[in-house]
Write an enzyme that holds these catalytic residues in place. Structure first.
Site, PDB file in Angstrom:
ATOM      1  CD  GLU A 142      33.565   3.582  18.477  1.00 45.46           C
ATOM      2  OE1 GLU A 142      33.662   2.878  19.513  1.00 45.46           O
ATOM      3  OE2 GLU A 142      34.322   4.525  18.241  1.00 45.46           O
ATOM      4  CD  GLU A 169      33.582   8.651  19.470  1.00 39.64           C
ATOM      5  OE1 GLU A 169      34.604   8.072  19.906  1.00 39.64           O
ATOM      6  OE2 GLU A 169      32.423   8.280  19.706  1.00 39.64           O
TER       7      GLU A 169
END
Length: 459
Positions: A172, A363
């Site tokens: 991320e 995720e």
């Protein structure tokens, strides 16, 4: 989301990978043991007001000491893969230089334990815990940090690459840059648009250099990156809102997707940022857009966008749009909209618009307030969440998206960054006082789905 379509439409293809994910800082604890250096989060959590209730991850889920039990749990859940990250400062206490043998030894044992249990390790090189020494030298806004990441990745590849096949360079980049260097919500807590944009560029550069470093010593490694996306919808059928939604998509998605997957920054965002845009040197974009074997998608948010309608930007809102509260029927314990169609649309977009040929949901998960009843944990909301997002994954696959894996966030209840320990994401409950692990109802449902390789009914 309830069952829809024929039973065959609820079955995943043979070879689909079911897993759960964690990150080092959120579960390991042992923040100063066996030669580990200080990370930016070790320092950040000690600053008053940074983390809810002043909580710290000094012990967290004590995974550093309890990893054999956790590996047994992963195997008992029937998971075929486990995504974890390495604590950079545990391996290189100062971020560079001589590796810490005791730190590397921990990951040796973890990888060997996973393989012995029949679980494939998926390793993330960097998940937000920059060594404090590198932050003191300038952090991610400084180009040299990207070079340090490549050196660190090379250390890991040489040590673990004989057993680890699946690698993710960074997790991320948007959060690293924006939350760490623009809004200050995450470590190191700085607030500057130029610093944030430079940080994101150097994280991406580090990703590309790290991928090349891994591939140089381990040619057969499968290398990817874990990007988060926010599917953006115009809140109203009005041209100003459609235009604002495009800008929001640029901020949340295209600013990272385009350089990684197309080798260029989006022109509209580059112009909007003006003098705050990062400095790009020759060869940077070629490195950033290095060949990937797969792309990992972390998905938590959908956003409904309106034009700002003249309102001046607030901190953390550098562009002319605003997010409004959507008309959704369910929210997680953190107030996030439950909207599985956003995941479906993101996966389809990566396949169709960006031509990604191999995808993994690296995720997906939700925080809810668990109920402990007679020693068991009732969390049907979480089971329902995973079922609906797996259904969305299947819908994307039926539309042609080449999705190979789904990782539930998270294996264990953990330290949820600025929110502390109260938000619980795990398939397994961790009692903070005793560290006792208890498989939740959602974990039992997930195990049944893994065994069937299908979306089994909720019970």
């Amino acid at each position: 989301m309830e069952n829809s379509g024929s039973s065959g439409e609820q079955v995943f293809p043979a070879g689909f990978t079911w897993g759960a994910a964690t990150s080092a800082y959120q579960i390991e604890g042992a923040i100063a043991e066996d030669g580990k250096g200080e990370s930016i989060w070790d320092r950040f959590v000690r600053q008053p007001g940074r983390v809810a209730r002043g909580e710290r991850a000094d012990v967290a889920a004590d995974h550093y000491h309890r990893w054999p039990e956790d590996v047994r749990l992963i195997a008992a859940l029937g998971l075929g893969a486990y995504r974890f990250s390495v604590a950079w400062a545990r391996v290189l206490p100062e971020g560079r230089g001589m590796p810490n043998e005791r730190g590397l030894g921990f990951y040796d044992r973890l990888v060997d334990g996973l393989l012995a249990a029949g679980v494939e390790p998926w390793l993330t090189v960097y998940h937000w815990d920059l060594p404090q020494a590198l932050e003191d030298a300038g952090g991610w806004p400084r180009r040299d940090t990207a070079l340090a990441l490549a050196e660190y990745a090379d250390v890991l590849a040489r040590r673990l690459g004989d057993r680890v096949v699946r690698w993710m360079t960074v997790n991320e980049p948007w959060e690293i840059g924006v939350l760490g260097y623009l809004t200050g919500e995450h470590a190191p807590g700085r607030r500057s648009l130029r610093a944030a944009l430079s940080a994101m560029h150097h994280v991406l550069l580090g990703h590309g250099l790290a991928a090349s470093a891994i591939r140089a010593s381990r040619p057969h490694a499968q290398i990817g990156i874990a990007l988060d996306m926010v599917t953006c919808y115009a809140d109203r059928d009005r041209e100003p809102d459609r235009r604002a939604a495009l800008i929001a998509d640029g901020w949340f998605n295209r600013w990272l997707l385009d350089p990684v997957l197309r080798g260029q920054y989006p022109a509209d965002l580059w112009a909007a940022f003006g003098s705050a845009s990062p400095t790009i040197r020759p060869g940077d974009l070629e490195a950033i857009s290095t060949r990937l074997d797969f792309v990992g998608l972390n998905y938590y948010y959908s956003a409904w966008i309106r034009d700002r309608a003249g309102r001046a930007p607030r901190s953390g809102e550098p562009l002319p749009f605003k997010i409004v509260s959507p008309h959704v029927t369910e929210r997680t314990g953190l107030g996030w909209a439950v909207h599985p169609a956003g995941l479906r649309d993101a996966l389809t977009r990566l396949s169709v618009e960006y031509g990604v040929r191999r995808l993994a949901v690296t995720e997906s998960g939700a925080a809810y307030a668990d109920r402990v009843v007679d020693g068991g944990v009732v969390d049907l909301d979480r089971a329902r969440y995973h079922r609906s997002y797996l259904q969305a994954t299947l819908e994307a696959m039926h539309a042609g998206a080449p999705v190979e894996a789904y990782f539930a966030w998270s294996l264990l209840d953990n330290f949820e960054w600025q929110h502390g320990f109260r938000p619980r994401f795990g398939l397994v409950r961790v009692d903070r006082r005793t560290q006792r692990r208890t498989v939740k109802a959602s974990g039992r449902w997930f195990t049944a789905a893994v065994a069937a390789n299908a979306l089994v009914p909720l019970r």
